[in-house]
Design a protein around this motif. Structure first.
Motif, short mmCIF file in Angstrom:
data_model
loop_
_atom_site.label_atom_id
_atom_site.label_comp_id
_atom_site.label_asym_id
_atom_site.label_seq_id
_atom_site.Cartn_x
_atom_site.Cartn_y
_atom_site.Cartn_z
N ASP A 62 34.86 33.33 53.15
CA ASP A 62 34.25 34.10 52.08
C ASP A 62 35.18 34.28 50.88
O ASP A 62 34.82 34.96 49.91
CB ASP A 62 33.84 35.49 52.60
N VAL A 63 36.37 33.68 50.94
CA VAL A 63 37.34 33.78 49.86
C VAL A 63 37.37 32.46 49.10
O VAL A 63 37.65 31.42 49.70
CB VAL A 63 38.74 34.11 50.39
N PRO A 64 37.10 32.45 47.80
CA PRO A 64 37.13 31.20 47.04
C PRO A 64 38.53 30.56 47.06
O PRO A 64 39.54 31.27 47.07
CB PRO A 64 36.76 31.64 45.62
N GLU A 65 38.57 29.25 47.09
CA GLU A 65 39.86 28.56 47.06
C GLU A 65 40.65 28.99 45.83
O GLU A 65 40.10 29.11 44.73
CB GLU A 65 39.65 27.04 47.07
N GLY A 66 41.95 29.22 46.05
CA GLY A 66 42.84 29.60 44.96
C GLY A 66 42.88 31.07 44.63
O GLY A 66 43.68 31.50 43.79
N ALA A 67 42.03 31.88 45.28
CA ALA A 67 41.98 33.32 44.99
C ALA A 67 43.17 34.04 45.61
O ALA A 67 43.92 33.49 46.43
CB ALA A 67 40.68 33.91 45.51
N THR A 68 43.35 35.28 45.19
CA THR A 68 44.40 36.13 45.76
C THR A 68 43.86 36.86 46.98
O THR A 68 42.82 37.51 46.91
CB THR A 68 44.91 37.15 44.73
N LEU A 69 44.59 36.75 48.08
CA LEU A 69 44.18 37.37 49.34
C LEU A 69 45.32 38.22 49.88
O LEU A 69 46.46 37.75 49.98
CB LEU A 69 43.82 36.31 50.38
N LEU A 70 45.02 39.46 50.24
CA LEU A 70 46.04 40.35 50.79
C LEU A 70 45.76 40.57 52.27
O LEU A 70 44.63 40.91 52.65
CB LEU A 70 46.04 41.67 50.02
N PHE A 71 46.77 40.34 53.10
CA PHE A 71 46.66 40.64 54.53
C PHE A 71 46.91 42.13 54.74
O PHE A 71 47.86 42.69 54.22
CB PHE A 71 47.67 39.83 55.34
N SER A 72 46.07 42.77 55.56
CA SER A 72 46.15 44.22 55.72
C SER A 72 47.37 44.64 56.51
O SER A 72 48.11 43.81 57.05
CB SER A 72 44.89 44.73 56.43
N ALA A 73 47.55 45.96 56.60
CA ALA A 73 48.71 46.52 57.30
C ALA A 73 48.73 46.16 58.78
O ALA A 73 49.79 46.22 59.42
CB ALA A 73 48.71 48.04 57.13
N HIS A 74 47.57 45.76 59.35
CA HIS A 74 47.49 45.52 60.79
C HIS A 74 48.02 44.16 61.22
O HIS A 74 48.17 43.91 62.41
CB HIS A 74 46.04 45.67 61.25
N GLY A 75 48.26 43.27 60.25
CA GLY A 75 48.79 41.95 60.59
C GLY A 75 47.71 40.95 60.94
O GLY A 75 46.57 41.32 61.23
N VAL A 76 48.07 39.68 60.90
CA VAL A 76 47.13 38.60 61.21
C VAL A 76 47.82 37.57 62.09
O VAL A 76 49.04 37.55 62.21
CB VAL A 76 46.60 37.92 59.93
N ARG A 85 46.67 28.98 53.80
CA ARG A 85 47.39 27.87 53.13
C ARG A 85 46.45 26.70 52.89
O ARG A 85 46.48 26.08 51.82
CB ARG A 85 48.60 27.44 53.97
N ASP A 86 45.62 26.38 53.88
CA ASP A 86 44.69 25.26 53.73
C ASP A 86 43.73 25.48 52.57
O ASP A 86 43.33 24.51 51.90
CB ASP A 86 43.90 25.05 55.02
N ARG A 87 43.36 26.72 52.33
CA ARG A 87 42.41 27.03 51.26
C ARG A 87 43.13 27.33 49.94
O ARG A 87 42.50 27.76 48.98
CB ARG A 87 41.53 28.22 51.66
N LYS A 88 44.46 27.11 49.94
CA LYS A 88 45.27 27.28 48.72
C LYS A 88 45.14 28.68 48.14
O LYS A 88 45.06 28.87 46.91
CB LYS A 88 44.89 26.21 47.67
N LEU A 89 45.12 29.66 49.04
CA LEU A 89 45.02 31.04 48.60
C LEU A 89 46.40 31.60 48.24
O LEU A 89 47.40 31.20 48.83
CB LEU A 89 44.40 31.90 49.71
N ARG A 90 46.40 32.50 47.29
CA ARG A 90 47.63 33.21 46.96
C ARG A 90 47.72 34.39 47.93
O ARG A 90 47.16 35.46 47.70
CB ARG A 90 47.61 33.71 45.52
N ALA A 91 48.41 34.19 49.03
CA ALA A 91 48.44 35.18 50.10
C ALA A 91 49.57 36.18 49.89
O ALA A 91 50.71 35.80 49.60
CB ALA A 91 48.59 34.51 51.45
#
Length: 311
Positions: A62-76, A85-91
């Motif tokens: 649901d996140v467009p390629e290249g968008a900014t994505l923040l991982f929450s405090a709970h971890g992933v 990384r595959d979707r070229k997100l700014r993580a």
């Protein structure tokens, strides 16, 4: 009415860091900002950020390629990181460092060939992320009774870890049973249950029997908030877990002369203040602050944002 206001309460260092990170991302980066799951398990916080345009998602599809994505405090899990990384997100990684510590412990024990007993709650975001580090090596354990049904290949190479937001008493009961069955079980040199979780539980444990009723500010999906309400009930004092003053039923206060008010580690102080205002206006309550410990822990912003914070 007398109100005992517990301290410590409310935001912990990990929650503060995650919220500061998201606020800085909103201010400094092109939107919309996406967050994988809830930034913290609190309805008020999530709704506030959603009103600012933040998009919370449960799937990276649901996140467009290249968008900014923040991982929450709970971890992933590593799988989610790779997908980003595959979707070229700014993580941006806002995982609480205390959760990261558990992840690193899981990796260490798995690399040494241990079977790892992870004490936690199935389906919790933190547990899902931790188990993702070494799914072939980790077995989730939720009750002491489950320990009796465990089977491992090598009983000399077992270790346990815990979710950071558990009830200390519940975790200790499971740990005791594990140690009885596996006397040589390995464990981290420092407890996994976070300082804030322990401090808030200690405050309720000490103060609950001085009140007729306990109000815990926190959301239903907040594990550490649930534990505070459960702990009060175990002490024989009825407790209600509420998101805010709108959840209060005035009938709760019949024959109640004293109320303990506290907040889980993901509940903001503004909701506590609203409840205190309600109790003062409705019942002419006097508020007595009860401080058991002071906290001065802080965590740095994610490295991806530190350069922005200095501009």
């Amino acid at each position: 009415m007398r109100v005992l206001l517990a301290s410590p309460r409310g935001f912990c260092a990990g929650v503060n860091m995650a919220i500061d990170a998201l606020e800085l991302a909103i201010q400094s980066l092109p939107g919309p900002i996406y967050v994988y799951h809830e930034i913290v398990h609190n309805k008020y916080v999530v709704d506030r950020f959603r009103s600012q345009g933040v998009v919370f998602v449960d799937s990276l599809a649901d996140v467009p390629e290249g968008a900014t994505l923040l991982f929450s405090a709970h971890g992933v899990s590593p799988e989610v990181r790779q997908l980003a990384r595959d979707r070229k997100l700014r993580a941006i990684d806002a995982t609480c460092p205390l959760v990261t510590k558990v992840h690193l412990e899981a990796i260490k024990y798995a690399n040494l060939g241990y079977t790892i007993f992870l004490i936690g709650h199935e389906g919790h975001d933190e547990v899902i992320g931790t188990m993702g580090e070494a799914p072939e090596a980790i077995v989730l354990v939720e009750t002491p009774e489950e320990v009796d049904r465990l089977t491992v290949v090598d009983e000399s190479k077992v270790a346990y870890l815990t979710q950071t937001t558990l009830s200390v008493d519940d975790a200790n009961r499971i740990i005791k049973r594990i140690r009885q069955r596996y006397p040589d079980v390995a464990s981290p040199p420092k407890d996994d249950i976070c300082y804030a979780t322990q401090n808030r539980q200690e405050a309720v444990s000490v103060l609950a029997d001085k009140a007729d009723l306990t109000l815990v500010l926190g959301s239903q999906n907040s594990s550490n908030s649930q534990r505070l309400a459960e702990l009060s009930r175990e002490k024989g004092v009825n407790a209600h877990l509420i998101d805010g003053v709108e959840d209060i039923d005035p009938d709760w206060f019949e024959n109640v002369d004293s109320v303990l008010v506290t907040a889980g580690a993901s509940a903001p102080e503004v909701v506590v203040e609203a409840v205190l205002d309600f109790l003062q206006d409705r019942f002419d309550a006097t508020v007595e602050a009860r401080t058991l410990r002071t906290e001065d822990v802080s965590f740095p912003l994610p490295r991806e944002l530190r350069v922005l914070s200095t501009r």
